[in-house]
Design a protein around this motif. Structure first.
Motif, PDB file in Angstrom:
ATOM      1  N   GLN A   1       5.349   2.934  -6.231  1.00 24.42           N
ATOM      2  CA  GLN A   1       5.025   1.787  -5.918  1.00 24.42           C
ATOM      3  C   GLN A   1       4.997   0.697  -6.765  1.00 24.42           C
ATOM      4  O   GLN A   1       5.397  -0.477  -6.855  1.00 24.42           O
ATOM      5  CB  GLN A   1       3.661   1.727  -5.118  1.00 24.42           C
TER       6      GLN A   1
ATOM      7  N   TYR B   1       0.704  -1.154   0.186  1.00 21.59           N
ATOM      8  CA  TYR B   1      -0.117  -0.118  -0.072  1.00 21.59           C
ATOM      9  C   TYR B   1       0.926   1.256   0.056  1.00 21.59           C
ATOM     10  O   TYR B   1       1.835   1.266   0.708  1.00 21.59           O
ATOM     11  CB  TYR B   1      -0.982   0.021   1.295  1.00 21.59           C
ATOM     12  N   ASP B   2       0.646   2.236  -1.058  1.00 21.63           N
ATOM     13  CA  ASP B   2       1.165   3.524  -0.947  1.00 21.63           C
ATOM     14  C   ASP B   2       0.293   4.430  -1.509  1.00 21.63           C
ATOM     15  O   ASP B   2      -0.557   4.120  -2.321  1.00 21.63           O
ATOM     16  CB  ASP B   2       2.557   3.248  -1.820  1.00 21.63           C
ATOM     17  N   ASN B   3       0.443   5.684  -1.292  1.00 22.06           N
ATOM     18  CA  ASN B   3      -0.205   6.864  -1.876  1.00 22.06           C
ATOM     19  C   ASN B   3       0.526   7.367  -3.165  1.00 22.06           C
ATOM     20  O   ASN B   3       0.101   8.398  -3.816  1.00 22.06           O
ATOM     21  CB  ASN B   3      -0.594   7.978  -0.910  1.00 22.06           C
ATOM     22  N   ASP B   4       1.674   6.909  -3.389  1.00 23.34           N
ATOM     23  CA  ASP B   4       2.205   7.000  -4.687  1.00 23.34           C
ATOM     24  C   ASP B   4       2.379   5.937  -5.560  1.00 23.34           C
ATOM     25  O   ASP B   4       3.117   5.089  -5.353  1.00 23.34           O
ATOM     26  CB  ASP B   4       3.868   7.475  -4.269  1.00 23.34           C
ATOM     27  N   ALA B   5       1.396   5.979  -6.388  1.00 20.29           N
ATOM     28  CA  ALA B   5       1.059   4.833  -7.352  1.00 20.29           C
ATOM     29  C   ALA B   5       2.115   4.488  -7.986  1.00 20.29           C
ATOM     30  O   ALA B   5       2.536   3.205  -8.573  1.00 20.29           O
ATOM     31  CB  ALA B   5      -0.297   4.962  -8.191  1.00 20.29           C
TER      32      ALA B   5
ATOM     33  N   THR C   1      -2.083  -1.704  -3.931  1.00 24.82           N
ATOM     34  CA  THR C   1      -2.947  -0.875  -4.073  1.00 24.82           C
ATOM     35  C   THR C   1      -2.730   0.393  -3.646  1.00 24.82           C
ATOM     36  O   THR C   1      -1.988   0.599  -2.707  1.00 24.82           O
ATOM     37  CB  THR C   1      -4.208  -1.506  -3.752  1.00 24.82           C
ATOM     38  N   THR C   2      -3.632   1.420  -4.057  1.00 24.30           N
ATOM     39  CA  THR C   2      -3.680   2.656  -3.131  1.00 24.30           C
ATOM     40  C   THR C   2      -4.863   2.912  -2.650  1.00 24.30           C
ATOM     41  O   THR C   2      -5.117   4.126  -1.862  1.00 24.30           O
ATOM     42  CB  THR C   2      -3.254   3.810  -4.249  1.00 24.30           C
ATOM     43  N   ASP C   3      -5.910   1.873  -2.447  1.00 25.90           N
ATOM     44  CA  ASP C   3      -7.076   2.156  -2.171  1.00 25.90           C
ATOM     45  C   ASP C   3      -7.043   1.499  -0.385  1.00 25.90           C
ATOM     46  O   ASP C   3      -6.946   0.344  -0.367  1.00 25.90           O
ATOM     47  CB  ASP C   3      -8.065   1.297  -2.641  1.00 25.90           C
TER      48      ASP C   3
END
Length: 443
Positions: free
Chosen positions: A47, A40-44, A70-72
């Motif tokens: 990642q 999981y990461d907010n930098d798609a 995923t970023t979800d």
């Protein structure tokens, strides 16, 4: 938890440490069986590179393990048993500022110590709390093992803001140093040591080190420390950059201040800040070393694995800190009752110290969590240093909670790395401007 296998989410999936964590999870499947690994990461974009390379490796070496990224948050944190959190809010762009802005003011520029650590800490609080809340919303029985820096500020923030959460804050640096000590004594690694330790994260001392038969190893280790710090036994370790060699050597001078204990290497930033600044290049700091070294190497290898469609032929190995994290998860899951160094609320672990402080001490870990091992009373020298530093950390968290410019100025002024309140104010103003997208609005 009593399950036959476990689902693990790695928060900060785009980290250069993620491949090492994944490899260690696969390596230790016999003692800690894993059924699903999620990144999981907010930098798609970042990642995806790491994730695609990991997917190829897993398919070739452990196809029975489900893998996803995923970023979800709902997808990442639903139906899991553990979160391994290794986030860096602001990434290397902000670390660069954490290190170089203080150096422009003649102050230590380091990512976890002094003004840089304070700036980083104020960014990390939101990110760690957010991930913790996701975990507790979607998998309330899961454990979060957090090794996001700066761990001391993060631990104080989670203690105050989420006191009942299932989070354990950890740091691998004491383990790396105990591996060195073990090597100095002809032992395998830190697991062969029985130790006493007290302090704050990146701010502590060993007062007892024995082997499992009860033999006192302190004289042997002290002899090496007095001669060359930790540098006598660093060959083969992962900290091979020149800056780390200087840090291991400087431990000799830190040790000289109290030859009754063995110090954590990070104490050099607080006890010899003039030396650190004099030996720092304000245009080329640790961030640049990481970008040119680990960052380039890990992402370069990931791109090659993706391009060739196979991980075979690449020298992939687990990081040392990954093994510690997996061992800790295993202790919680399988009730192994092993000893770990954790960052926990004091409440008597150090008898003559603030009971609310987030201290780093040995703990016994099992399925019911952790039990602290009491370290007794500590000497006046260490107590004085720790009282000053824990006040810095508490003021930083108070500044974040209250949006207080005044308390952040006080925190910087109180840090042993900052020479005066006027320098602290100049630093604060420049760091605040650099961090406007991350810090709360101060008033």
């Amino acid at each position: 938890m009593g399950k036959q296998s476990y689902a693990v989410t790695i928060a900060g999936g785009g980290s250069t440490y993620t491949p090492g964590v994944v490899l260690m999870l696969l390596h230790d499947m016999q003692k800690f069986p894993v059924r699903h690994i999620t990144l999981y990461d907010n930098d798609a974009e970042r990642q995806e590179t790491i994730a695609k390379a990991c997917a190829i490796y897993i398919q070739e070496n452990a196809p029975e393990v489900k893998f996803s990224y995923t970023t979800d948050p709902a997808e990442a944190f639903t139906g899991i048993d553990f979160v391994l959190a290794q986030i860096r809010v602001g990434k290397y762009e902000m670390r660069d500022k954490d290190e170089k802005i203080p150096l422009r003011h003649g102050v230590v520029g380091q990512e976890t110590c002094g003004p840089g650590g304070i700036a980083y800490g104020l960014r990390s609080i939101v990110g760690v709390i957010e991930i913790l809340d996701y975990m507790e919303k979607y998998s309330p029985d899961a454990w979060m093992l957090n090794y996001s820096n700066p761990a001391a500020i993060v631990a104080e923030a989670t203690r105050r803001l989420r006191p009942d959460s299932r989070i354990i804050n950890i740091c691998d640096m004491p383990i790396a140093l105990m591996d060195i000590m073990a090597a100095l004594c002809g032992l395998r690694d830190y697991r062969d040591l029985v130790y006493g330790y007290y302090g704050l994260n990146h701010f502590g001392w060993w007062w007892k080190i024995q082997d499992k038969s009860g033999r006192d190893l302190m004289p042997t280790i002290k002899e090496h420390m007095a001669r060359n710090g930790y540098a006598d036994a660093v060959a083969g370790l992962q900290f091979v950059d020149e800056s780390w060699l200087h840090t291991f050597q400087k431990a000799k001078d830190v040790y000289a201040l109290d030859p009754n204990t063995i110090p954590n290497t990070y104490l050099k930033y607080y006890l010899y800040p003039d030396y650190v600044v004099a030996n720092s290049d304000p245009n080329h700091t640790r961030t640049d070393e990481v970008r040119e070294g680990r960052e380039k190497s890990v992402f370069g290898m990931a791109h090659k694995i993706i391009q060739q469609g196979t991980a075979r032929g690449f020298e992939l190995k687990a990081d040392e800190h990954s093994e510690y994290i997996v061992d800790l998860a295993c202790a919680l899951a399988e009730n192994t009752r092993e000893r770990f160094m954790l960052i926990v609320p004091n409440h008597g672990a150090i008898e003559n110290f603030d009971p609310t402080a987030a201290v780093e001490v040995p703990c016994i870990v099992g399925s019911d969590g952790y039990q602290k091992i009491c370290q007794g009373s500590i000497p006046q020298f260490q107590k004085g240093l720790m009282e000053q530093q824990v006040s810095v950390e508490k003021l930083v968290v108070s500044a974040w909670v209250e949006h207080s410019y005044q308390k952040l100025w006080q925190a910087l002024s109180l840090s042993k790395t900052v020479p005066s309140a006027s320098v602290a104010k100049d630093l604060l103003d420049e760091l605040y401007e650099a961090n406007r997208n991350f810090w709360p609005e101060l008033r």
